[in-house]
Design an enzyme around this catalytic site. Structure first.
Site, short mmCIF file in Angstrom:
data_model
loop_
_atom_site.label_atom_id
_atom_site.label_comp_id
_atom_site.label_asym_id
_atom_site.label_seq_id
_atom_site.Cartn_x
_atom_site.Cartn_y
_atom_site.Cartn_z
N ARG A 20 0.82 -1.23 0.00
CA ARG A 20 0.00 0.00 0.00
C ARG A 20 0.85 1.27 0.00
O ARG A 20 0.36 2.35 -0.33
CB ARG A 20 -0.95 -0.01 1.20
CG ARG A 20 -2.08 -1.02 1.08
CD ARG A 20 -2.84 -1.17 2.37
NE ARG A 20 -3.39 0.10 2.83
CZ ARG A 20 -3.88 0.29 4.05
NH1 ARG A 20 -3.88 -0.72 4.93
NH2 ARG A 20 -4.37 1.46 4.40
N LYS A 53 8.96 -0.37 3.79
CA LYS A 53 7.96 0.40 4.53
C LYS A 53 8.49 0.94 5.84
O LYS A 53 8.29 2.13 6.16
CB LYS A 53 6.72 -0.48 4.80
CG LYS A 53 5.67 0.22 5.64
CD LYS A 53 4.37 -0.58 5.73
CE LYS A 53 4.51 -1.84 6.52
NZ LYS A 53 3.19 -2.47 6.78
N GLY A 58 2.17 -15.60 7.76
CA GLY A 58 1.47 -15.11 8.93
C GLY A 58 2.41 -14.67 10.03
O GLY A 58 3.62 -14.94 10.01
N THR A 59 1.85 -14.00 11.04
CA THR A 59 2.65 -13.43 12.12
C THR A 59 3.27 -14.49 13.01
O THR A 59 4.40 -14.33 13.49
CB THR A 59 1.79 -12.49 12.97
OG1 THR A 59 0.58 -13.17 13.36
CG2 THR A 59 1.41 -11.23 12.19
#
Length: 458
Positions: free
Chosen positions: A23, A30, A85-86
């Site tokens: 995004r 990021k 996933g985390t």
């Protein structure tokens, strides 16, 4: 509950930063996007360092080379590839924490403003008398949106945690949200993660499932709640980055004024993460601070000035429309005026450069006066060279000082001079062509041109 001492318990930090950050639409990782002139992950790591962790591990995926370069030796890099996933992300830190026995704090690189005090409170809760298996940081935002929910008892013990996509309508009605941050003992962490499955809406291994696993095993987990939801706000887009910058700047402006600075139009002043201001500093509208600026007491910074890497001593006056670059040092009561740029130069006590001047790689003595349009020619296309101007020297307007060159104390450089050799103390140096005078030439020129134009216009 009474907290047990944690002073002797080693601490490890795991920072999750493996997301692609799609995004952001950026080639820059990021978590390296800056807020107040500092990469967001550095804000987080600085707070974590206040707890003096024994080990720090950053879990990277996309753009890990950028993280390795940015973090250097400050943290070990564990690679998550692919991203499942985390929970799977935290598992990738297991090798880096081999042999470690202590507490583990799990943070997120795109959640940069978690306070050291909050981190410390999580660890203390982990060591409280009821000894929870996991401590989760919760928050209650105005709009819970699609955050995972924490279903907890009144004493803070967690009954269940659920991701938003897997939650029922009744569970989504709960306002206590999961920040994703956790504290857990290393002895428990990886054994519980090994039991996490991916039978969920996303098909991923959720970190939050360690709470449910501990509960099923007859242990309990606890939640503590931050009093500032902004503390755990994640940054996933340029818009959220701008919002985070705005929140940070607003708090810093309030702090600056509380510490004794006057901001004429606070909303137009932008600070860097390390800006230092003294008392009775006045900052006019539209002033921007880059990193590395130290401002002493009784300084005035006029409108539309930009400062970075500069040191201003007491009584200095800057601007309007001035630019101070790294290495600029303005001694007590010196002055830099409008459209003056200073780079890697020392302006001595009481010295002045009031208009339209560039001072680079220079030493200007106390009380010297630098005339409008003066330039230190410091670069020959290959190397930088230094200009030294003595105390009380006077440099006339529109002068070019071609470095390396030294202007002596009390010397005068006449306006319009191009100085290429040293000027002795008390000497006048004039380097310009003889003035040519032709009486009546301009009148004859005008007459001829007017006649020619009149003929052309017929």
């Amino acid at each position: 509950m009474v907290a047990m001492t944690t002073a002797s318990t080693p601490l490890a930090i795991i920072v999750l930063a493996a997301g692609k950050g799609t995004r952001m639409k950026s080639d820059l990782h990021k978590v390296l996007h800056p807020i107040a002139g500092r990469p967001m992950i550095d804000h987080l790591m600085a707070s974590a360092r206040e707890l003096t962790p024994e080990r720090q591990v950053v879990v990277a995926g996309h753009g890990r080379e950028q993280l390795e370069k940015a973090l250097g030796a400050h943290a070990a890099i564990a690679v998550q590839e692919p991203q499942l996933g985390t929970g799977h992300a935290v598992q990738q830190a297991e090798a880096a924490l081999a042999g470690f026995e202590g507490d583990v704090l799990i943070l997120y690189g795109d959640v940069p403003f978690v306070r050291a005090g909050t981190m410390r409170a999580m660890i203390e809760r982990l060591h409280s008398d009821d000894a929870p298996a996991v401590v989760v940081l919760g928050f209650e935002p105005e709009d819970p949106l699609q955050y995972g929910r924490i279903l907890a008892h009144d004493d803070g013990r967690i009954a269940m945690m659920v991701e938003y996509k897997d939650a029922s309508k009744e569970q989504r009605a709960c306002r206590l949200c999961n920040s994703g941050l956790m504290a857990v003992k290393s002895a428990d962490l990886f054994s519980m993660l090994a039991k996490v499955g991916n039978d969920n809406a996303q098909g991923e291994y959720y970190l939050v499932d360690v709470v449910n696993i501990a509960t099923l095993e007859g242990r309990h987990c606890a939640v503590i709640t931050t009093d500032d939801p902004d503390e755990v706000g994640g940054i996933n887009s340029r818009g959220e980055l701008a919002e985070a910058e705005a929140r940070w700047q607003k708090k810093r402006r309030v702090q600056a004024m509380a510490d004794g600075a006057t901001l004429i139009a606070p909303e137009t002043v932008f600070f860097a993460w390390d800006t230092q201001l003294g008392r009775d500093v006045t900052i006019e509208p539209n002033v921007v601070f880059g990193p590395g600026v130290t401002v002493a007491d009784d300084v005035v910074i006029h409108a539309f000035s930009h400062l970075a890497g500069a040191t201003l001593e007491s009584g200095v006056e800057v601007g309007p429309y001035a630019r101070l670059r790294p290495g600029a040092v303005l001694k007590s009561k010196s002055k830099v005026g409008n459209f003056v740029e200073v780079k890697k130069a020392v302006l001595g006590e009481g010295a002045k450069a009031n208009h339209l001047t560039y001072l680079g790689d220079a030493e200007i003595g106390a009380g010297a006066n630098i005339g409008a349009g003066t330039i230190t020619c410091n670069y020959d296309g290959y190397f930088k060279h230094k200009t030294i101007i003595g105390e009380r020297a006077f440099i006339g307007s529109n002068s070019a000082l071609v470095a390396p060159v030294k202007i002596g104390a009390d010397a005068i450089v006449a306006a319009g001079s191009a100085v290429t050799r040293d000027v002795a103390d008390g000497e006048l140096r004039m380097v310009r062509g003889d003035q040519l005078v032709k009486p009546g030439w301009a009148d004859r020129f005008h007459d001829a041109m007017k006649k020619k134009k009149a003929e052309q216009d017929k």
